[in-house]
Design an enzyme around this catalytic site. Structure first.
Site, PDB file in Angstrom:
ATOM      1  N   ARG A  32       0.661  -1.099   0.088  1.00 56.48           N
ATOM      2  CA  ARG A  32       0.314  -0.010  -0.006  1.00 56.48           C
ATOM      3  C   ARG A  32       1.153   1.558   0.063  1.00 56.48           C
ATOM      4  NH1 ARG A  32      -3.287   0.478   5.447  1.00 56.48           N
ATOM      5  NH2 ARG A  32      -1.321  -0.407   7.464  1.00 56.48           N
ATOM      6  N   GLU A  37     -19.871   1.763  -1.149  1.00 59.07           N
ATOM      7  CA  GLU A  37     -19.521   0.950  -1.642  1.00 59.07           C
ATOM      8  C   GLU A  37     -19.904   0.649  -3.509  1.00 59.07           C
ATOM      9  OE1 GLU A  37     -17.403   0.610   2.161  1.00 59.07           O
ATOM     10  OE2 GLU A  37     -19.331   0.457   1.184  1.00 59.07           O
ATOM     11  N   PHE A  45     -15.045  -5.013   0.804  1.00 58.68           N
ATOM     12  CA  PHE A  45     -16.313  -3.985   0.151  1.00 58.68           C
ATOM     13  C   PHE A  45     -16.458  -3.684  -1.267  1.00 58.68           C
ATOM     14  CE2 PHE A  45     -15.030  -1.972   4.928  1.00 58.68           C
ATOM     15  CZ  PHE A  45     -15.414  -2.049   5.831  1.00 58.68           C
ATOM     16  N   HIS A  85      -6.955  -4.890   2.474  1.00 59.91           N
ATOM     17  CA  HIS A  85      -6.794  -5.726   3.459  1.00 59.91           C
ATOM     18  C   HIS A  85      -7.658  -7.375   2.795  1.00 59.91           C
ATOM     19  CE1 HIS A  85      -6.442  -1.951   5.491  1.00 59.91           C
ATOM     20  NE2 HIS A  85      -7.299  -2.456   6.592  1.00 59.91           N
ATOM     21  N   ASP A 145      -7.303  -6.715  11.687  1.00 69.43           N
ATOM     22  CA  ASP A 145      -8.163  -6.205  11.421  1.00 69.43           C
ATOM     23  C   ASP A 145      -9.112  -7.342  11.874  1.00 69.43           C
ATOM     24  OD1 ASP A 145      -7.073  -4.114  11.279  1.00 69.43           O
ATOM     25  OD2 ASP A 145      -7.687  -3.842   9.851  1.00 69.43           O
ATOM     26  N   ARG A 181      -1.340  -5.263   2.580  1.00 71.60           N
ATOM     27  CA  ARG A 181      -1.545  -4.357   3.716  1.00 71.60           C
ATOM     28  C   ARG A 181      -0.272  -4.019   4.454  1.00 71.60           C
ATOM     29  NH1 ARG A 181      -2.636  -3.432   9.499  1.00 71.60           N
ATOM     30  NH2 ARG A 181      -4.016  -2.349  10.321  1.00 71.60           N
TER      31      ARG A 181
END
Length: 319
Positions: free
Chosen positions: A17, A65, A90, A116, A124, A174
């Site tokens: 990222r 989204e 998402f 992610h 997470d 990530r």
């Protein structure tokens, strides 16, 4: 003034990222034919540098989204290239129907870049650890699916994706992972890359698993086992010639992915080989279960997706 694009050195630990933010700014300096669509997660995906450097190149949709994906289809019809950025849970799940129908069905030139995914997400936890994105995205007709091995390859891939016509799904890692490619790496959509020669067994890996495959190959070399390592950065369309070569020239194939082994990259390789060159195979990945919260460098051992698991799978093909 266009920012100079600099690459990381091999062996450095860098998050993909971070590469996303760097290449976004560089490409915004270089060309004006694309725009970023963000769902209020630029800090999480790595896109934040673009927001600071080129705020006029960012369309903010908030946490909506499905609306963002439908809007991307409209943006594509203006001639601009929409780069849609959000978390994979998402972008690939919540907005799947909009991507399938509004984008892919019409073959619109939309680039979906999602972070992610997999155990790479780390703390997470299960709801953010997307283990199904290869499965859902490669099943949509006409969609190109790409999972770069490291930060340097990601920047090469993003540039190629902007030049490619048609819908693309591109993974953004990530957590910090080892850089395996130098600035001279020649990335081509649809082409696998042989990183290490070997004759006894082939490991076909993608994403964060490429560095682990190289580590496993080094371990096995100490045991007298010759391991070929292939980076399959483009999951779809698959490089059938390289897959067939692995099956015919070595004693078996191990696939390694930070994804559910059900309908993932390994399944894509197996589909290819079942038709063209049946081979003995083993699959390293998440074994049909949800994830859990933990550090990104600790979870792979728990879920048996680390270098040790790859080496173990290779040994099982040699017995």
């Amino acid at each position: 003034m266009m920012t100079e694009l600099s690459y990381w050195k091999k062996g450095e630990q860098v998050s993909v990222r971070e590469a996303f933010g760097r290449i976004l700014v560089h490409q915004a300096d270089k060309r004006e034919d694309w725009v970023l669509l963000d769902a209020d997660v630029a800090g999480g995906t790595g896109a934040k540098p673009l927001v600071g450097a080129h705020p006029n190149r960012v369309m903010q949709f908030g946490i909506a989204e499905q609306n963002m994906m439908a809007a991307a289809a409209g943006v594509a019809d203006t001639g601009l290239i929409p780069v849609v950025s959000t978390f994979a849970a998402f972008g690939c799940m919540r907005a799947h129907e909009q991507f399938r129908t509004a984008v892919a069905y019409a073959d619109r030139n939309v680039k979906l870049c999602c972070s992610h995914h997999g155990l790479d997400v780390g703390p997470d936890g299960a709801t953010a650890q997307m283990f199904e994105d290869f499965a859902t995205m490669r099943a949509i007709p006409g969609v190109t699916v790409i999972s770069p091995a490291d930060a340097n390859e990601f920047m090469k891939a993003f540039t190629a994706v902007l030049d490619h016509k048609g819908p693309v799904y591109l993974r953004i890692g990530r957590s910090a992972t080892p850089v395996v490619y130098g600035a001279d790496h020649d990335f081509k959509i649809g082409k696998a890359h042989r990183l290490r020669e070997g004759t006894d067994v082939t490991v076909i890996a993608t994403g964060v698993m490429v560095a682990r495959a190289l580590d496993a190959a080094e371990t096995l070399a100490g045991e007298g086992v010759s391991v070929r390592v292939v980076n399959l950065a483009t999951i779809k369309p698959i490089d059938a010639a390289e897959m067939v070569a692995a099956a015919r020239e070595t004693g078996g194939v191990v696939t390694a992915e930070d994804h559910n082994i059900m309908a993932g990259m390994g399944s894509a390789v197996a589909e290819c080989l079942a038709e063209h060159a049946p081979a003995r195979m083993r699959f390293v990945g998440v074994k049909d279960r949800f994830g859990k919260s933990g550090e990104h460098d600790e979870l792979p051992a728990l879920f048996e997706t680390d270098a040790a698991a790859i080496a173990k799978a290779c040994r099982s093909l040699l017995t």
